[in-house]
Scaffold this active site. Structure first.
Site, PDB file in Angstrom:
ATOM      1  N   TYR A 139      49.773  37.422  37.301  1.00 48.25           N
ATOM      2  CA  TYR A 139      49.950  36.440  38.797  1.00 48.25           C
ATOM      3  C   TYR A 139      51.618  36.481  39.041  1.00 48.25           C
ATOM      4  CZ  TYR A 139      45.362  34.264  38.042  1.00 48.25           C
ATOM      5  OH  TYR A 139      44.030  33.878  37.824  1.00 48.25           O
ATOM      6  N   LYS A 194      43.713  41.969  25.970  1.00 46.60           N
ATOM      7  CA  LYS A 194      42.604  42.948  26.322  1.00 46.60           C
ATOM      8  C   LYS A 194      43.540  44.473  25.824  1.00 46.60           C
ATOM      9  CE  LYS A 194      38.718  44.640  27.621  1.00 46.60           C
ATOM     10  NZ  LYS A 194      37.427  44.167  26.964  1.00 46.60           N
ATOM     11  N   ASP A 229      36.734  39.228  26.638  1.00 45.85           N
ATOM     12  CA  ASP A 229      35.374  39.114  27.098  1.00 45.85           C
ATOM     13  C   ASP A 229      34.897  38.362  25.532  1.00 45.85           C
ATOM     14  OD1 ASP A 229      36.743  41.550  25.853  1.00 45.85           O
ATOM     15  OD2 ASP A 229      34.997  42.698  26.127  1.00 45.85           O
ATOM     16  N   ASP A 253      44.194  31.171  32.677  1.00 40.25           N
ATOM     17  CA  ASP A 253      43.378  30.532  33.549  1.00 40.25           C
ATOM     18  C   ASP A 253      42.027  30.510  33.690  1.00 40.25           C
ATOM     19  OD1 ASP A 253      42.971  29.286  36.233  1.00 40.25           O
ATOM     20  OD2 ASP A 253      43.570  31.047  37.505  1.00 40.25           O
ATOM     21  N   ASP A 257      39.298  26.954  32.472  1.00 38.53           N
ATOM     22  CA  ASP A 257      38.307  26.639  33.265  1.00 38.53           C
ATOM     23  C   ASP A 257      36.825  26.717  32.562  1.00 38.53           C
ATOM     24  OD1 ASP A 257      39.701  25.991  35.401  1.00 38.53           O
ATOM     25  OD2 ASP A 257      38.371  26.785  37.055  1.00 38.53           O
TER      26      ASP A 257
END
Ligand code: ATP
Length: 368
Positions: A139, A194, A229, A253, A257
């Site tokens: 971001y 990752k 993942d 982020d 959620d």
């Protein structure tokens, strides 16, 4: 008794109604328990302010936020309040505070409360905290990506040694303040990345490991690495394995959620954006304009964000009295939820926003 100044940003949509409810709870808590005096300065920075005055947050608003001991925010943003390039104006407030006050750690507790319906199949306890790197990562490219002739678009991820080190240190500090993961009490710090695909994430992992190794108590806690993942799968299948989770900005982020959804939804998810000298506390959800003004929004995330603010003040100002207040508010919310008879519609109940506030105040008063 210490006086703390709180910059209060009710914001848009459901923001003002949940803010009013949370402030009612905090005011009653301080009246009943003492321990701190909270003095609020209301700041109208919001998408509504942008629609009315052409600016979402003035320099005066920003200065008042920077001067306060802590910031408490409802929710900012309205779908119709957008810059000509399509970006929502809420970033003018949230990103400005986050970047200009260097609120680099996004602290998002994921906690299952008995009495709250959730989609998890078993009843194992869930109690972990995601520490999201807030000011770099993918971001950091916000507003700086490229779009070449509508044919190719790119954004660049930014991972720095300093940013990764300090977010890992924030995770370490949190593990020290907590009691380990539920079940066996083991202190576990998880790094989400990752690293098998991108060198930027491999670097994130390397700095994470170096930082833990250098910590005086690094050997006393378990660390683990999970690819994003696998992290998502574990959040659904074995959320009880987590204690504190450190993640790059975008991954943090997304996982926060998902975590919120596993324990009852966004209305249950408080958060803190915390730097070395400032703290901003707000529910993880947005302004939910679809339900605004109906007195049906779930105020729990907002009330718990208020409790987090008190806990942060207690920690950073070394003020146990305000810590007791945080515990009192948190405990009162937990008892109301456990009874299960005062739940808002998002949790399957029919209580109103103000009903929940009143029930939490009753609990506070019964236990004072
Ligand atoms: P943002 O991008 O600003 O975070 P969003 O687009 O993700 O916002 P939210 O405003 O968080 O959206 O709301 C998503 C949905 O969740 C809404 O439709 C709303 O009905 C529901 N919701 C969000 N917060 C609450 C709450 N406190 N109580 C009840 N429902 C909520």
């Amino acid at each position: 008794m210490t006086t703390y100044t709180i910059a209060l940003l009710p914001g848009d949509g459901i923001g003002p109604e949940i803010t009013q409810t949370a402030v009612g709870v905090l005011t009653e808590a301080t009246r009943l328990y003492g321990g701190a005096d909270l003095v609020y300065t209301e700041i109208p920075a919001s998408a509504t302010h942008w629609l009315q005055h052409g600016v979402a947050m003035t320099d005066e608003h920003f200065a008042a936020c920077a001067d306060a001991d802590a910031m408490l925010m409802g929710a900012i943003g309205l779908p119709q309040a957008r810059h000509p390039d399509g970006r929502e104006v809420n970033g003018d407030v949230i990103f400005r505070l986050r970047f200009d006050l260097d609120l680099y750690a996004g602290v998002r507790p994921i906690r299952r409360f008995p009495g709250v319906p959730c989609p998890l199949a078993d009843d194992k306890p869930v109690d972990y905290v995601i520490v999201r790197e807030n000011v770099e990562g993918l971001y950091a490219s916000r507003g700086g990506g490229t779009n070449v002739r509508g044919e190719v678009a790119t954004d660049t991820i930014v991972i720095t040694e300093r940013g990764t080190r300090r977010i890992t240190e924030a995770g370490l500090r949190l593990t020290r303040r907590r009691h380990g993961r539920p079940g066996d009490g083991r202190r576990v710090l998880t790094c989400v990345d990752k690293a098998n695909v991108l060198s930027s994430y491999a670097f994130f992992r390397e700095i994470f490991d170096q930082t833990v190794d250098a910590a005086p108590d690094g050997a006393d806690l378990s660390t683990e690495h999970l690819y994003i993942d696998a992290m998502c799968a574990m959040q659904v299948l074995h959320p009880d394995r987590f204690d504190v989770v450190v993640a790059e900005n975008m991954f943090g982020d997304i996982t926060s959620d998902l975590g919120a959804a596993t324990v009852g939804g966004l209305g249950m998810a408080p958060s803190g954006d915390i730097g070395d000298s400032h703290g901003l506390f707000q529910p993880s959800h947005g302004s939910a304009p679809d339900i605004a003004g109906q007195n049906i929004a779930n105020p729990v995330a907002m009330i718990l964000s208020g409790a987090m603010m008190l806990d942060w003040l207690a920690d950073t100002r070394n003020d146990p009295a305000v810590g007791k207040l945080a515990e009192a508010v948190d405990g009162a919310v937990a008892r109301v939820l456990a009874r299960g008879d005062v739940l808002t519609p998002d949790l399957g109940g029919s209580a109103s926003t103000t009903d929940v506030g009143a029930a939490v105040i009753r609990e506070l008063s019964n236990n004072a």
